[in-house]
Scaffold this active site. Structure first.
Site, PDB file in Angstrom:
ATOM      1  N   GLY A   1       0.625  -1.098  -0.028  1.00 23.03           N
ATOM      2  CA  GLY A   1      -0.061   0.104   0.320  1.00 23.03           C
ATOM      3  C   GLY A   1       0.661   1.410  -0.323  1.00 23.03           C
ATOM      4  O   GLY A   1       0.738   2.512   1.496  1.00 23.03           O
TER       5      GLY A   1
ATOM      6  N   ARG B   1      -2.214  -1.787  -6.129  1.00 29.20           N
ATOM      7  CA  ARG B   1      -2.606  -2.113  -7.691  1.00 29.20           C
ATOM      8  C   ARG B   1      -2.575  -0.937  -8.594  1.00 29.20           C
ATOM      9  O   ARG B   1      -2.458  -1.440  -9.579  1.00 29.20           O
ATOM     10  CB  ARG B   1      -4.398  -1.585  -7.246  1.00 29.20           C
ATOM     11  CG  ARG B   1      -4.626  -3.221  -6.605  1.00 29.20           C
ATOM     12  CD  ARG B   1      -6.080  -2.973  -6.119  1.00 29.20           C
ATOM     13  NE  ARG B   1      -6.155  -2.325  -5.842  1.00 29.20           N
ATOM     14  CZ  ARG B   1      -7.491  -1.382  -5.452  1.00 29.20           C
ATOM     15  NH1 ARG B   1      -8.522  -2.085  -5.674  1.00 29.20           N
ATOM     16  NH2 ARG B   1      -7.678  -0.884  -4.848  1.00 29.20           N
TER      17      ARG B   1
ATOM     18  N   ASP C   1      -1.752  -7.010  -6.272  1.00 31.51           N
ATOM     19  CA  ASP C   1      -3.527  -6.742  -5.596  1.00 31.51           C
ATOM     20  C   ASP C   1      -3.577  -7.637  -5.240  1.00 31.51           C
ATOM     21  O   ASP C   1      -3.243  -8.957  -4.846  1.00 31.51           O
ATOM     22  CB  ASP C   1      -4.212  -7.122  -7.271  1.00 31.51           C
ATOM     23  CG  ASP C   1      -6.276  -6.695  -6.764  1.00 31.51           C
ATOM     24  OD1 ASP C   1      -5.976  -7.181  -5.457  1.00 31.51           O
ATOM     25  OD2 ASP C   1      -7.569  -7.485  -7.334  1.00 31.51           O
TER      26      ASP C   1
ATOM     27  N   TYR D   1     -14.711  -3.188  10.169  1.00 29.23           N
ATOM     28  CA  TYR D   1     -13.310  -2.320  10.120  1.00 29.23           C
ATOM     29  C   TYR D   1     -12.281  -3.027  11.205  1.00 29.23           C
ATOM     30  O   TYR D   1     -11.502  -3.595  11.279  1.00 29.23           O
ATOM     31  CB  TYR D   1     -12.846  -1.189   9.472  1.00 29.23           C
ATOM     32  CG  TYR D   1     -11.587  -0.194   9.566  1.00 29.23           C
ATOM     33  CD1 TYR D   1     -10.762  -1.448   8.498  1.00 29.23           C
ATOM     34  CD2 TYR D   1     -11.955  -0.104  10.194  1.00 29.23           C
ATOM     35  CE1 TYR D   1      -9.673  -0.540   8.646  1.00 29.23           C
ATOM     36  CE2 TYR D   1      -9.892   0.402  11.021  1.00 29.23           C
ATOM     37  CZ  TYR D   1      -9.209   0.463   9.665  1.00 29.23           C
ATOM     38  OH  TYR D   1      -8.081   0.725   9.903  1.00 29.23           O
TER      39      TYR D   1
ATOM     40  N   LYS E   1      -9.337  -5.021  12.471  1.00 29.33           N
ATOM     41  CA  LYS E   1      -7.477  -5.035  13.226  1.00 29.33           C
ATOM     42  C   LYS E   1      -7.581  -5.673  14.510  1.00 29.33           C
ATOM     43  O   LYS E   1      -6.369  -5.442  14.772  1.00 29.33           O
ATOM     44  CB  LYS E   1      -8.518  -3.258  13.017  1.00 29.33           C
ATOM     45  CG  LYS E   1      -8.035  -2.157  11.610  1.00 29.33           C
ATOM     46  CD  LYS E   1      -6.442  -3.078  10.848  1.00 29.33           C
ATOM     47  CE  LYS E   1      -6.567  -1.922   9.278  1.00 29.33           C
ATOM     48  NZ  LYS E   1      -5.082  -2.418   9.059  1.00 29.33           N
TER      49      LYS E   1
ATOM     50  N   VAL F   1      -5.259   9.796  11.247  1.00 30.89           N
ATOM     51  CA  VAL F   1      -4.172  10.266  10.741  1.00 30.89           C
ATOM     52  C   VAL F   1      -5.089  11.018   9.205  1.00 30.89           C
ATOM     53  O   VAL F   1      -5.703  10.088   8.524  1.00 30.89           O
ATOM     54  CB  VAL F   1      -3.382   8.881  10.407  1.00 30.89           C
ATOM     55  CG1 VAL F   1      -2.339   9.024   9.394  1.00 30.89           C
ATOM     56  CG2 VAL F   1      -3.046   8.328  11.558  1.00 30.89           C
TER      57      VAL F   1
ATOM     58  N   THR G   1      -5.105  10.963   5.669  1.00 26.73           N
ATOM     59  CA  THR G   1      -4.840  10.301   4.130  1.00 26.73           C
ATOM     60  C   THR G   1      -6.162  10.294   3.741  1.00 26.73           C
ATOM     61  O   THR G   1      -7.108  11.689   4.343  1.00 26.73           O
ATOM     62  CB  THR G   1      -4.225   9.340   5.015  1.00 26.73           C
ATOM     63  OG1 THR G   1      -4.823   8.445   5.236  1.00 26.73           O
ATOM     64  CG2 THR G   1      -2.861   9.159   5.839  1.00 26.73           C
TER      65      THR G   1
END
Length: 255
Positions: A13, A38, A65, A161, A165, A196, A198
């Site tokens: 990533g 990707r 990928d 999500y 994690k 963060v 981003t």
């Protein structure tokens, strides 16, 4: 960080956000960094920026990928052929979909599992095997986790999500235990940031950019560079020091 000069790191990533910041920092410290995503257009641009800045390391873009195991295995095979193997593995890639537990689509859940859990685990396994076959006993595997891996965010669009994690938290500790059982000095670390600033929120709330922007406007957020600094701190720790979990969040973040 001197002992890492000329050695090989994989950053997943690596095209934007935390991954790009980490890749840049490692190149700046003299490492050969394979940055995968990707879409490698942004990594190619970052590689040129690093070269123009005169950094002592190099950034090698690789299209992969991570939801496809064949792609991951092909990437590790290419790294072995071209660069001997991986000494540091930064499992940074992760994603979130707005898919609540009571109404979410299975495809969104599956995609989060594929990238956040399975890809991380496959990269970890392949990185360890790469180190083992070359007798690398000082390697490091770093999982970029989340504060969502330590508590449940009170928002339905985050629950699945957060579950992925929490799995990363468990997987990192399981990895540490297995590395000890294997009598190796390879280290495992989990870095768990809070909010963060981003592109993450904009990808998560892709149908509601105002909601995404509000996430970053509410408080002074962490920056991607803050996480990159944590990565270099962990990598630079003395060989007898095992840093298991780094939890970091903005001062103003409540939970």
């Amino acid at each position: 960080m001197e002992r890492w000069i000329g050695r090989v790191a994989l950053v997943t990533g690596a095209s934007v956000g935390i991954g790009a910041a980490v890749a840049r920092a490692l190149v700046q410290h003299g490492m050969k960094v394979v940055g995968c995503a990707r879409n490698v257009d942004k990594i190619e641009k970052l590689a040129a920026e690093c070269q123009n800045a005169g950094y002592s390391g190099t950034l090698i873009p690789y299209k992969c990928d991570l939801s496809c195991e064949e792609d991951i295995l092909s990437m590790f095979s290419a790294i072995k052929t071209l660069h001997q193997g991986v000494d540091v593995c930064i499992n940074n890639a992760g994603l979130a979909h707005d898919e609540p537990l009571l109404s979410g689509r299975t495809g969104g859940w599956r995609n989060m599992i594929d990238v956040n859990i399975l890809a991380l685990s496959i990269c970890t396994r392949e990185a360890y095997q790469s180190m083992k076959e070359r007798n690398v006993d000082d390697g490091h595997i770093i999982n970029i986790n989340s504060m969502g891996g330590h508590r449940m965010v009170p928002s339905s669009d985050e629950h699945f999500y957060c579950a992925t994690k929490h799995a990363v938290t468990a997987l990192t500790e399981g990895l540490r235990q297995e590395l000890r059982e294997a009598k190796t000095h390879i280290r495992a670390t989990c870095i768990s940031p809070g909010i963060v600033e981003t592109e993450f929120a904009f990808r998560h709330h892709d149908s509601d950019p105002e909601k995404a922007a509000a996430v970053y406007e509410s408080i002074k957020c962490l920056k991607a560079q803050d996480i990159a600094n944590a990565v270099t701190y962990v990598l630079g720790a003395p060989l007898h020091v095992q840093i298991g979990d780094v939890q970091m969040r903005p001062v103003e973040q409540v939970s």
